[in-house]
Design a protein around this motif. Sequence first.
Motif, mmCIF file in Angstrom:
data_model
loop_
_atom_site.group_PDB
_atom_site.id
_atom_site.type_symbol
_atom_site.label_atom_id
_atom_site.label_comp_id
_atom_site.label_asym_id
_atom_site.label_seq_id
_atom_site.Cartn_x
_atom_site.Cartn_y
_atom_site.Cartn_z
ATOM 1 N N ALA A 96 -3.491 12.100 -9.070
ATOM 2 C CA ALA A 96 -4.539 11.489 -8.251
ATOM 3 C C ALA A 96 -4.164 10.025 -8.061
ATOM 4 C CB ALA A 96 -5.904 11.609 -8.923
ATOM 5 N N LEU A 97 -4.209 9.548 -6.836
ATOM 6 C CA LEU A 97 -3.948 8.131 -6.568
ATOM 7 C C LEU A 97 -4.881 7.660 -5.458
ATOM 8 C CD1 LEU A 97 -2.027 7.748 -3.751
ATOM 9 C CD2 LEU A 97 -0.378 8.826 -5.252
ATOM 10 N N THR A 98 -5.224 6.392 -5.495
ATOM 11 C CA THR A 98 -6.189 5.839 -4.552
ATOM 12 C C THR A 98 -5.486 5.166 -3.380
ATOM 13 O OG1 THR A 98 -7.779 5.453 -6.324
ATOM 14 C CG2 THR A 98 -8.126 4.242 -4.288
ATOM 15 N N VAL A 99 -5.944 5.462 -2.179
ATOM 16 C CA VAL A 99 -5.399 4.829 -0.978
ATOM 17 C C VAL A 99 -5.868 3.373 -0.955
ATOM 18 C CG1 VAL A 99 -5.327 4.863 1.540
ATOM 19 C CG2 VAL A 99 -5.546 7.007 0.276
ATOM 20 N N PRO A 100 -4.958 2.393 -0.953
ATOM 21 C CA PRO A 100 -5.383 0.993 -0.908
ATOM 22 C C PRO A 100 -6.270 0.719 0.309
ATOM 23 C CG PRO A 100 -3.046 1.133 -1.411
ATOM 24 C CD PRO A 100 -3.489 2.523 -1.040
ATOM 25 N N MET A 101 -7.262 -0.151 0.149
ATOM 26 C CA MET A 101 -8.186 -0.463 1.236
ATOM 27 C C MET A 101 -7.470 -1.018 2.459
ATOM 28 S SD MET A 101 -11.237 0.446 0.439
ATOM 29 C CE MET A 101 -12.121 -0.391 1.767
ATOM 30 N N GLU A 102 -6.352 -1.708 2.247
ATOM 31 C CA GLU A 102 -5.645 -2.341 3.364
ATOM 32 C C GLU A 102 -4.575 -1.438 3.978
ATOM 33 O OE1 GLU A 102 -4.521 -5.801 1.218
ATOM 34 O OE2 GLU A 102 -6.277 -6.939 1.847
ATOM 35 N N THR A 103 -4.596 -0.168 3.623
ATOM 36 C CA THR A 103 -3.675 0.778 4.269
ATOM 37 C C THR A 103 -3.998 0.831 5.762
ATOM 38 O OG1 THR A 103 -3.569 2.117 2.262
ATOM 39 C CG2 THR A 103 -2.891 3.177 4.320
ATOM 40 N N PRO A 104 -2.999 0.670 6.634
ATOM 41 C CA PRO A 104 -3.293 0.671 8.069
ATOM 42 C C PRO A 104 -3.753 2.036 8.565
ATOM 43 C CG PRO A 104 -0.929 0.641 7.694
ATOM 44 C CD PRO A 104 -1.577 0.458 6.353
ATOM 45 N N LEU A 105 -4.542 2.006 9.608
ATOM 46 C CA LEU A 105 -4.996 3.245 10.223
ATOM 47 C C LEU A 105 -3.851 3.855 11.016
ATOM 48 C CD1 LEU A 105 -8.470 1.981 11.532
ATOM 49 C CD2 LEU A 105 -7.833 2.816 9.255
ATOM 50 N N ALA A 137 -12.434 2.892 6.802
ATOM 51 C CA ALA A 137 -13.549 2.856 5.863
ATOM 52 C C ALA A 137 -14.790 2.362 6.605
ATOM 53 C CB ALA A 137 -13.206 1.945 4.681
ATOM 54 N N ARG A 138 -15.877 2.195 5.875
ATOM 55 C CA ARG A 138 -17.191 1.939 6.481
ATOM 56 C C ARG A 138 -17.220 0.688 7.372
ATOM 57 N NH1 ARG A 138 -22.546 0.289 3.123
ATOM 58 N NH2 ARG A 138 -24.103 0.582 4.764
ATOM 59 N N ILE A 139 -16.721 -0.447 6.862
ATOM 60 C CA ILE A 139 -16.813 -1.691 7.637
ATOM 61 C C ILE A 139 -15.890 -1.673 8.855
ATOM 62 C CG2 ILE A 139 -16.454 -4.187 7.568
ATOM 63 C CD1 ILE A 139 -17.494 -4.174 4.709
ATOM 64 N N PRO A 140 -14.594 -1.357 8.709
ATOM 65 C CA PRO A 140 -13.748 -1.283 9.903
ATOM 66 C C PRO A 140 -14.255 -0.275 10.929
ATOM 67 C CG PRO A 140 -12.405 -1.282 7.936
ATOM 68 C CD PRO A 140 -13.809 -1.125 7.478
ATOM 69 N N ALA A 141 -14.761 0.861 10.459
ATOM 70 C CA ALA A 141 -15.284 1.867 11.395
ATOM 71 C C ALA A 141 -16.449 1.299 12.193
ATOM 72 C CB ALA A 141 -15.724 3.111 10.630
ATOM 73 N N ALA A 142 -17.312 0.530 11.529
ATOM 74 C CA ALA A 142 -18.458 -0.069 12.218
ATOM 75 C C ALA A 142 -18.011 -1.110 13.234
ATOM 76 C CB ALA A 142 -19.400 -0.698 11.194
ATOM 77 N N SER A 198 -7.820 -8.879 5.287
ATOM 78 C CA SER A 198 -7.953 -8.284 3.956
ATOM 79 C C SER A 198 -9.238 -7.471 3.927
ATOM 80 C CB SER A 198 -7.975 -9.356 2.862
ATOM 81 O OG SER A 198 -9.100 -10.209 3.021
ATOM 82 N N GLN A 199 -9.251 -6.490 3.020
ATOM 83 C CA GLN A 199 -10.422 -5.615 2.934
ATOM 84 C C GLN A 199 -10.746 -5.282 1.488
ATOM 85 O OE1 GLN A 199 -10.696 -2.227 5.742
ATOM 86 N NE2 GLN A 199 -8.727 -2.924 6.537
ATOM 87 N N ALA A 200 -12.037 -5.076 1.254
ATOM 88 C CA ALA A 200 -12.520 -4.570 -0.024
ATOM 89 C C ALA A 200 -13.598 -3.553 0.306
ATOM 90 C CB ALA A 200 -13.064 -5.701 -0.889
ATOM 91 N N ALA A 201 -14.153 -2.914 -0.697
ATOM 92 C CA ALA A 201 -15.158 -1.881 -0.450
ATOM 93 C C ALA A 201 -16.395 -2.433 0.243
ATOM 94 C CB ALA A 201 -15.549 -1.213 -1.761
ATOM 95 N N GLU A 202 -16.778 -3.686 -0.066
ATOM 96 C CA GLU A 202 -18.017 -4.245 0.470
ATOM 97 C C GLU A 202 -17.818 -5.392 1.437
ATOM 98 O OE1 GLU A 202 -20.934 -2.862 -0.114
ATOM 99 O OE2 GLU A 202 -19.979 -1.357 -1.387
ATOM 100 N N SER A 203 -16.570 -5.698 1.810
ATOM 101 C CA SER A 203 -16.333 -6.810 2.735
ATOM 102 C C SER A 203 -14.987 -6.662 3.431
ATOM 103 C CB SER A 203 -16.385 -8.154 1.992
ATOM 104 O OG SER A 203 -15.324 -8.240 1.061
ATOM 105 N N ALA A 204 -14.849 -7.387 4.536
ATOM 106 C CA ALA A 204 -13.577 -7.408 5.266
ATOM 107 C C ALA A 204 -13.430 -8.769 5.931
ATOM 108 C CB ALA A 204 -13.530 -6.297 6.310
ATOM 109 N N ASN A 205 -12.253 -9.371 5.800
ATOM 110 C CA ASN A 205 -11.953 -10.639 6.449
ATOM 111 C C ASN A 205 -11.211 -10.375 7.751
ATOM 112 O OD1 ASN A 205 -13.016 -12.371 4.389
ATOM 113 N ND2 ASN A 205 -11.224 -11.875 3.146
ATOM 114 N N LEU A 206 -11.778 -10.871 8.838
ATOM 115 C CA LEU A 206 -11.229 -10.608 10.169
ATOM 116 C C LEU A 206 -10.713 -11.892 10.806
ATOM 117 C CD1 LEU A 206 -13.135 -8.143 9.656
ATOM 118 C CD2 LEU A 206 -13.657 -8.198 12.095
ATOM 119 N N LEU A 207 -9.668 -11.754 11.597
ATOM 120 C CA LEU A 207 -9.219 -12.808 12.493
ATOM 121 C C LEU A 207 -9.423 -12.274 13.903
ATOM 122 C CD1 LEU A 207 -7.771 -15.571 12.915
ATOM 123 C CD2 LEU A 207 -5.635 -14.261 13.080
#
Length: 256
Positions: A96-105, A137-142, A198-207
């Motif tokens: 089992a391994l976790t997909v990093p939050m910053e993995t590109p779509l 994830a939730r924030i990028p999808a929104a 950068s991204q985390a579960a509860e936030s995302a930094n956008l340019l």
Amino acid sequence: MSFFNKMLASIGVGGAKVDTKLEKSEYIAGETIRGQVEVKGGNVQQRIDSIYLTLYTTYTREMDDTKYTDRAALYTHKLNEPFTIRAKEEKVIPFALTVPMETPLTYGHTRVWIATSLDIKSAPDPTDKDYIEIRPARIPAAVLKEMQGMGFRLREAECEQAPKRFRGRYPFVQEFEFVPVGGPFAGKLDEVEIIFLSQAAESANLLIQVDRKARGFGGFLEEMLEMDETYVKITIYSSDLSRLNEKLKSLIDKHS
């Protein structure tokens, strides 16, 4: 015969083989990938020093005005301690391994895959490659949904080598290029580009880059000098999602 088989295995003929099987082929950034690695012994006994699972992605880099497709390792996981596999033996190792939050779509030409390799001393390393699809994830999808809701169409999504000032954990950023085809910004903007720095579960930094449409001779000069582009950094939190449309619309309108 045994010596002959050992000689063949040392050059990759009749040696151990590996096959990784995943529960599914589509994942959301931050989700856990579960599966199993199947190791099948060849014609002779071999010592497996280690098994590595590496999550890779592709990105574009430019050198001397020429574009190249490169790869970057997002995450590497050592699966086991050394073991010996006998001739024709089969071993199944779950993982089992976790997909990093910053993995590109996996939009456009971007690809993501898991590479499995067996580390065998004095023999070629058997490998396996499994492509997967990555969804937001939730924030990028929104963010992507709200941009479309404001009349923008996603024209292109591309992973590119990141300028040094925007480089984080990885050597690339993924850029989403939107063009207004309706709504309040049609006719006012050429495009809006969004980069998730950068991204985390509860936030995302956008340019966000707002590219204004040239108006008159002054606007034409601005465009020629690339002064019609404005860059804005913004952090989106999960608590912003209920008013995300208002937040994005206000920001883009301010720099239109």
